[in-house]
Design a protein around this motif. Structure first.
Motif, PDB file in Angstrom:
ATOM      1  N   LEU A 125       0.827  -1.212   0.000  1.00  0.00           N
ATOM      2  CA  LEU A 125       0.000   0.000   0.000  1.00  0.00           C
ATOM      3  C   LEU A 125       0.859   1.260   0.000  1.00  0.00           C
ATOM      4  O   LEU A 125       0.563   2.221  -0.709  1.00  0.00           O
ATOM      5  CB  LEU A 125      -0.943  -0.024   1.201  1.00  0.00           C
ATOM      6  N   GLY A 126       1.956   1.248   0.779  1.00  0.00           N
ATOM      7  CA  GLY A 126       2.831   2.410   0.801  1.00  0.00           C
ATOM      8  C   GLY A 126       3.428   2.680  -0.570  1.00  0.00           C
ATOM      9  O   GLY A 126       3.423   3.804  -1.062  1.00  0.00           O
ATOM     10  N   ASN A 127       3.904   1.631  -1.202  1.00  0.00           N
ATOM     11  CA  ASN A 127       4.483   1.743  -2.528  1.00  0.00           C
ATOM     12  C   ASN A 127       3.488   2.319  -3.513  1.00  0.00           C
ATOM     13  O   ASN A 127       3.804   3.203  -4.312  1.00  0.00           O
ATOM     14  CB  ASN A 127       4.885   0.338  -2.992  1.00  0.00           C
ATOM     15  N   PHE A 128       2.269   1.815  -3.451  1.00  0.00           N
ATOM     16  CA  PHE A 128       1.251   2.245  -4.399  1.00  0.00           C
ATOM     17  C   PHE A 128       0.837   3.691  -4.131  1.00  0.00           C
ATOM     18  O   PHE A 128       0.678   4.485  -5.048  1.00  0.00           O
ATOM     19  CB  PHE A 128       0.024   1.325  -4.288  1.00  0.00           C
ATOM     20  N   LEU A 129       0.677   4.036  -2.834  1.00  0.00           N
ATOM     21  CA  LEU A 129      -0.042   5.265  -2.500  1.00  0.00           C
ATOM     22  C   LEU A 129       0.835   6.473  -2.191  1.00  0.00           C
ATOM     23  O   LEU A 129       0.414   7.608  -2.437  1.00  0.00           O
ATOM     24  CB  LEU A 129      -0.954   5.008  -1.298  1.00  0.00           C
ATOM     25  N   ILE A 130       2.041   6.241  -1.643  1.00  0.00           N
ATOM     26  CA  ILE A 130       2.797   7.415  -1.178  1.00  0.00           C
ATOM     27  C   ILE A 130       3.072   8.409  -2.307  1.00  0.00           C
ATOM     28  O   ILE A 130       2.790   9.598  -2.163  1.00  0.00           O
ATOM     29  CB  ILE A 130       4.085   6.981  -0.451  1.00  0.00           C
ATOM     30  N   PRO A 131       3.580   7.963  -3.473  1.00  0.00           N
ATOM     31  CA  PRO A 131       3.800   8.966  -4.525  1.00  0.00           C
ATOM     32  C   PRO A 131       2.502   9.679  -4.918  1.00  0.00           C
ATOM     33  O   PRO A 131       2.501  10.897  -5.115  1.00  0.00           O
ATOM     34  CB  PRO A 131       4.350   8.137  -5.700  1.00  0.00           C
ATOM     35  N   ILE A 132       1.401   8.928  -4.967  1.00  0.00           N
ATOM     36  CA  ILE A 132       0.139   9.548  -5.381  1.00  0.00           C
ATOM     37  C   ILE A 132      -0.338  10.530  -4.318  1.00  0.00           C
ATOM     38  O   ILE A 132      -0.782  11.638  -4.621  1.00  0.00           O
ATOM     39  CB  ILE A 132      -0.934   8.466  -5.648  1.00  0.00           C
ATOM     40  N   MET A 133      -0.230  10.126  -3.052  1.00  0.00           N
ATOM     41  CA  MET A 133      -0.725  10.985  -1.969  1.00  0.00           C
ATOM     42  C   MET A 133       0.026  12.294  -1.871  1.00  0.00           C
ATOM     43  O   MET A 133      -0.516  13.284  -1.374  1.00  0.00           O
ATOM     44  CB  MET A 133      -0.614  10.246  -0.638  1.00  0.00           C
ATOM     45  N   ILE A 134       1.315  12.309  -2.286  1.00  0.00           N
ATOM     46  CA  ILE A 134       2.063  13.566  -2.200  1.00  0.00           C
ATOM     47  C   ILE A 134       2.140  14.255  -3.560  1.00  0.00           C
ATOM     48  O   ILE A 134       2.812  15.268  -3.704  1.00  0.00           O
ATOM     49  CB  ILE A 134       3.488  13.336  -1.648  1.00  0.00           C
ATOM     50  N   GLY A 135       1.451  13.712  -4.549  1.00  0.00           N
ATOM     51  CA  GLY A 135       1.383  14.370  -5.845  1.00  0.00           C
ATOM     52  C   GLY A 135       2.619  14.190  -6.697  1.00  0.00           C
ATOM     53  O   GLY A 135       3.009  15.091  -7.433  1.00  0.00           O
ATOM     54  N   ALA A 136       3.266  13.011  -6.614  1.00  0.00           N
ATOM     55  CA  ALA A 136       4.464  12.747  -7.407  1.00  0.00           C
ATOM     56  C   ALA A 136       4.172  11.692  -8.468  1.00  0.00           C
ATOM     57  O   ALA A 136       3.188  10.964  -8.390  1.00  0.00           O
ATOM     58  CB  ALA A 136       5.603  12.278  -6.508  1.00  0.00           C
ATOM     59  N   LYS A 137       5.052  11.636  -9.466  1.00  0.00           N
ATOM     60  CA  LYS A 137       4.862  10.655 -10.538  1.00  0.00           C
ATOM     61  C   LYS A 137       5.349   9.273 -10.129  1.00  0.00           C
ATOM     62  O   LYS A 137       4.913   8.268 -10.683  1.00  0.00           O
ATOM     63  CB  LYS A 137       5.629  11.088 -11.791  1.00  0.00           C
ATOM     64  N   ASP A 138       6.316   9.219  -9.235  1.00  0.00           N
ATOM     65  CA  ASP A 138       6.872   7.927  -8.836  1.00  0.00           C
ATOM     66  C   ASP A 138       7.673   8.154  -7.560  1.00  0.00           C
ATOM     67  O   ASP A 138       7.805   9.289  -7.098  1.00  0.00           O
ATOM     68  CB  ASP A 138       7.777   7.350  -9.946  1.00  0.00           C
ATOM     69  N   LEU A 139       8.208   7.067  -7.005  1.00  0.00           N
ATOM     70  CA  LEU A 139       9.161   7.213  -5.908  1.00  0.00           C
ATOM     71  C   LEU A 139      10.439   7.845  -6.437  1.00  0.00           C
ATOM     72  O   LEU A 139      10.683   7.852  -7.648  1.00  0.00           O
ATOM     73  CB  LEU A 139       9.478   5.845  -5.298  1.00  0.00           C
ATOM     74  N   ALA A 140      11.284   8.338  -5.527  1.00  0.00           N
ATOM     75  CA  ALA A 140      12.507   9.006  -5.965  1.00  0.00           C
ATOM     76  C   ALA A 140      13.411   8.049  -6.743  1.00  0.00           C
ATOM     77  O   ALA A 140      14.034   8.444  -7.723  1.00  0.00           O
ATOM     78  CB  ALA A 140      13.255   9.581  -4.757  1.00  0.00           C
ATOM     79  N   PHE A 141      13.484   6.781  -6.298  1.00  0.00           N
ATOM     80  CA  PHE A 141      14.395   5.833  -6.942  1.00  0.00           C
ATOM     81  C   PHE A 141      13.618   4.618  -7.439  1.00  0.00           C
ATOM     82  O   PHE A 141      13.579   3.582  -6.768  1.00  0.00           O
ATOM     83  CB  PHE A 141      15.488   5.398  -5.965  1.00  0.00           C
ATOM     84  N   PRO A 142      13.010   4.721  -8.626  1.00  0.00           N
ATOM     85  CA  PRO A 142      12.181   3.610  -9.115  1.00  0.00           C
ATOM     86  C   PRO A 142      12.972   2.326  -9.313  1.00  0.00           C
ATOM     87  O   PRO A 142      12.461   1.238  -9.041  1.00  0.00           O
ATOM     88  CB  PRO A 142      11.655   4.133 -10.456  1.00  0.00           C
ATOM     89  N   ARG A 143      14.219   2.428  -9.750  1.00  0.00           N
ATOM     90  CA  ARG A 143      14.971   1.194 -10.005  1.00  0.00           C
ATOM     91  C   ARG A 143      15.381   0.523  -8.700  1.00  0.00           C
ATOM     92  O   ARG A 143      15.404  -0.700  -8.604  1.00  0.00           O
ATOM     93  CB  ARG A 143      16.190   1.491 -10.883  1.00  0.00           C
ATOM     94  N   ILE A 144      15.694   1.338  -7.684  1.00  0.00           N
ATOM     95  CA  ILE A 144      15.999   0.742  -6.370  1.00  0.00           C
ATOM     96  C   ILE A 144      14.749   0.071  -5.816  1.00  0.00           C
ATOM     97  O   ILE A 144      14.821  -0.963  -5.150  1.00  0.00           O
ATOM     98  CB  ILE A 144      16.555   1.818  -5.423  1.00  0.00           C
ATOM     99  N   ASN A 145      13.595   0.651  -6.133  1.00  0.00           N
ATOM    100  CA  ASN A 145      12.332   0.051  -5.713  1.00  0.00           C
ATOM    101  C   ASN A 145      12.182  -1.352  -6.310  1.00  0.00           C
ATOM    102  O   ASN A 145      11.845  -2.311  -5.615  1.00  0.00           O
ATOM    103  CB  ASN A 145      11.184   0.961  -6.178  1.00  0.00           C
ATOM    104  N   LEU A 146      12.484  -1.459  -7.599  1.00  0.00           N
ATOM    105  CA  LEU A 146      12.409  -2.788  -8.236  1.00  0.00           C
ATOM    106  C   LEU A 146      13.467  -3.715  -7.646  1.00  0.00           C
ATOM    107  O   LEU A 146      13.198  -4.890  -7.377  1.00  0.00           O
ATOM    108  CB  LEU A 146      12.605  -2.652  -9.750  1.00  0.00           C
TER     109      LEU A 146
END
Lengths: 545, 236
Positions: free
Chosen positions: A96-117
């Motif tokens: 849920l955090g992964n899905f929602l945090i960028p959306i809740m703060i109005g961002a396109k993605d997390l800061a480090f999408p590749r580290i996320n993967l």
């Protein structure tokens, strides 16, 4: 294979933008990674649950008749390790955090999408190693890897289990690091710290614990592995090493890890309670600071796991007192959720039912935690089923309830479909009944003196009736968890298409389509409102179908 | 109540190919990478912190034995290695400077120098380890024997068990440090290749900067390890 196959007239979303296995395994979209995590986490939840059912079946009768003693040791060890490291710790943040945090703060993605993967791949590698450990004969150290049992005596697969936990720790660190940087650097214009949804605050607090705590357990487990492999003597008492040092290093992480599990759940409950009470959160700043307070004080209480391990009485007194302090921010949260509901126009949709469950069960789990923080009572009930019941009230009654609340609340956003509300409410009820029937008898069992981790209680057959109740409850609980699994899958195909904002809820995630497009927002959102502005939102929660 | 960096920046044209789409500006991207790196270093501090904590406990308990055991280390090799690492700190700092002012070739040279110094450190460390095996100073082995006396007590031989605790910490701490050095050398090999291809410019050199932060951290760990392991009982 990986081409856009959006039919004419159909809106392009993160789900239908690309198809094919490659488009999932190489994705850097935080929403797709969240779903990858969801698959892994659900899988391990049912593996861990399977071990739990075997444990409960063994305890149905006083004699140790279903499995051997050694097998039983492996069952509770692997139940603990799978549930803690592969379900409880990653579940809410990574899905849920992964899905929602960028959306809740109005961002396109997390800061480090590749580290996320990368962190998902680390999770899967660690999970594969854990599965290998299970299939290769299991491990029986207890989930805590206590030395010198784990280093000198056991012949089971301690190394692979340790490496699995070590790697999953790195996955957790990277998730936390990603969240902290994202929340600091990626907020939309106008999304000030005081306008952040509490869900985001909760993950910020959680991430701090992940980043500061996990490396310590990592080094402790590396040292255990080195002692086993090369006979280094850092914890080995025959060389003058101190096994208690391992316990200190282990609990320095593993107590705060409890807050890694429960704090994101508190974030979910704050969102759900506000929405279904149609009110602003009561005491926003106190709620945010209480989350940080739990994270900070949580680092100062670890030795309450060691009251009978031989620490000095003065240390025990201090850690007892500090453990009481955790109750302050926790109580702030419970009272503020209650105050939020006061005179709210409450409706009883599935997420709200789970949130009710959370508040009540978390309170019981928290209060019994105070019993355990008191030195006298702790000595009486140490290593009994009282402790088992206490932490399951927090972990299952608290965290899993919150996770279910969150999954139902945001399922329309994630999948673009509504789940069947009637079935949802029924499952919530079954989970609540099953949970209490499973774990309340264990409080009594523990207080009467039934020790944990015993597979045979034939010398005390009077414990059987409560054990039968507990096993019956576990069976009901299993039904309660299988039901959502079935209807969530069903709804992906047959559920009613979800509107953008099915709950008439506040928050940026409800301003975008369900399911969202790949980059979340077509235009950079600008935030001009406070969180939970339900007094400015017209209308009620739409009546359930 | 500060706004996030995105608040003050408008979408500028994405000229730099390294600029990822989900950041509003290149500056925001650089700030994020930098904050991420510092947080990672915090996790590293906690990671080594566990071992330093263990060291602290046992040094306090087995004060004389630790002093005696530390004398068996080759202080000359340790001192040379300290010098080698400090030199490598200079060369990486120069590499960043060259990246900032756009001196591509010099950057490659400095990075190669850093790799060479890192490998020199690991080689000398290997010689030290070999010595320990030859002298039977390896903990957990039946043949372990340390022929030393408690400092200031010429009649009291060192406790063989407690000396093994010291050497366990010695191998765990320097071994973990060496592992970080090996990762660092690998990192710089990759950066050298990228720099040689011209991937970095005064507008974009974040990977160089972050790798250098990591290298400095590894150096600092050694700056603590050297006195704690080699110097605790040396007198003129």
């Amino acid at each position: 294979m990986a081409t856009a196959v959006v039919e004419p007239g159909e809106r392009e979303t993160y789900l239908n933008r690309e198809y094919g296995i490659k488009s999932w395994l190489l994705t850097v979209d935080h929403k797709r990674i969240a779903l990858l995590y969801l698959a892994g986490i659900t899988f391990f939840f049912f593996i861990g649950g399977f071990f739990a059912l075997l444990i409960r079946l063994e305890l149905l009768t006083p004699a140790g008749d279903l499995v051997q003693a050694d097998t039983y040791n492996k069952l509770f060890t692997m139940h603990g390790q799978v549930m803690i490291f592969f379900f409880l710790i990653p579940a809410v943040p990574a899905v849920l955090g992964n899905f929602l945090i960028p959306i809740m703060i109005g961002a396109k993605d997390l800061a480090f999408p590749r580290i996320n993967l990368l962190s998902w791949y680390l999770y899967i590698i660690a999970g594969a190693l854990m599965l290998y450990t299970i299939l290769a004969g299991g491990v029986d150290t207890g989930w805590t890897f206590y030395v010198p049992l784990s280093t000198e005596f056991l012949k089971t697969n301690v190394i692979t289990a340790a490496v699995a936990v070590f790697i999953s720790g790195f996955s957790s660190i990277f998730t936390g690091l990603n969240f902290i940087v994202t929340i600091h650097r990626m907020r939309a214009p106008g999304m000030t710290w005081n306008r952040l949804p509490l869900f985001v605050w909760a993950h910020y607090a959680t991430s701090i614990i992940q980043v500061l705590g996990t490396p310590v357990v990592a080094i402790a487990i590396v040292l255990v592995a080195l002692e086993r492999l090369f006979h280094l003597g850092i914890f080995n008492p025959t060389l003058g090493g101190d096994p208690l040092l391992f316990q200190h290093l282990f609990w320095f992480y593993s107590h705060p890890a409890v807050y890694i599990m429960i704090v994101p759940g508190m974030g979910i409950v704050s969102e759900v309670v506000c929405c279904f009470s149609r009110k602003r959160i009561f005491g926003y700043q106190a709620m945010a600071m209480a989350l940080l307070g739990i994270a900070v004080v949580g680092f100062l209480v670890w030795a309450h796991h060691m009251f009978v391990a031989g620490i000095s009485v003065y240390a025990a007194l201090i850690f007892s007192l500090l453990s009481y302090f955790v109750a302050v921010p926790s109580a702030i949260k419970v009272f503020n959720w209650t105050s939020t509901m006061y005179k709210g126009s409450i409706t009883y949709q599935t997420p709200m039912l789970y949130a009710f469950g959370f508040i009540g069960l978390f309170t019981i789990g928290g209060l019994t935690g105070l019993f355990l923080a008191a030195l006298g009572i702790d000595i009486h009930v140490t290593d009994t089923y009282f402790v088992v019941a206490h932490f399951h009230y927090i972990m299952v009654g608290g965290m899993v309830m919150a996770y279910m609340a969150g999954m139902h609340f945001w399922w329309p956003k994630i999948s673009g479909r509504m789940y069947p509300e009637g079935w949802g409410r029924l499952a919530a009820l079954i989970v609540f009944i099953g949970f209490n029937l499973t774990f309340f008898p264990q409080f009594i069992l523990g207080y009467m003196g039934m020790p944990r981790r015993y597979w045979d209680y034939s010398r005390a057959p009077e414990f059987q009736i409560l054990n039968v109740l507990s096993t019956a409850g576990a069976t009901i609980l299993a039904v309660g968890y299988l039901l959502p699994m079935v209807y969530f899958l069903w709804s992906m195909r047959y559920g009613k298409p979800a509107p953008d904002n099915p709950w008439n809820a506040a928050g940026l995630e409800w301003t975008i389509p369900s399911p969202p497009s790949t980059f979340n927002f077509d235009e950079q959102p600008v935030v001009t409102w406070e969180a939970y502005n339900y007094d400015e939102i017209k209308g009620e929660v739409p009546v359930a179908q | 109540m500060h706004n996030s960096p995105a608040a003050t920046a408008t979408h500028e044209a994405h000229q730099n190919p390294a600029h990822l789409h989900h950041f509003a500006t290149a500056q925001q991207q650089k700030d994020a990478a930098s904050l991420g790196m510092w947080l990672f270093l915090v996790t590293e501090v906690m990671f080594f912190g566990g071992m330093f904590c263990a060291y602290l406990v046992y040094r306090y308990w087995y004060f004389g034995d630790f002093g005696a055991a530390s004398k068996s280390l080759a202080i000359e090799l340790g001192a040379v290695n300290t010098a080698v690492l400090i030199c490598s700190s200079l060369t990486v700092a120069m590499a960043v400077r060259c990246a900032q002012v756009g001196k591509q070739k010099a950057m490659v040279v400095y990075l190669l120098l850093t790799i060479a110094l890192g490998l020199a450190f690991l080689g000398i460390k290997g010689i030290e380890y070999r010595e320990k095996f030859v002298q039977h100073h390896v903990p957990g082995q039946a043949s372990f024997h340390l022929d030393e006396h408690i400092p200031g007590h010429p009649d009291t031989p060192v406790n063989q068990q407690h000396a093994q605790v010291y050497f366990s910490l010695y191998f765990a701490m320097t071994g973990m440090h060496a592992l970080h050095m090996i990762i660092g050398v690998g990192l710089f090999a990759f950066l050298t290749y990228q720099a040689w291809k011209g991937a970095y410019s005064p507008e974009y050199y974040t990977p160089v900067e972050n790798a250098v932060l990591y290298w400095h951290f590894v150096d600092i760990v050694w700056i603590y390890l050297f006195p704690l392991l080699y110097l605790i009982d040396r007198h003129p």
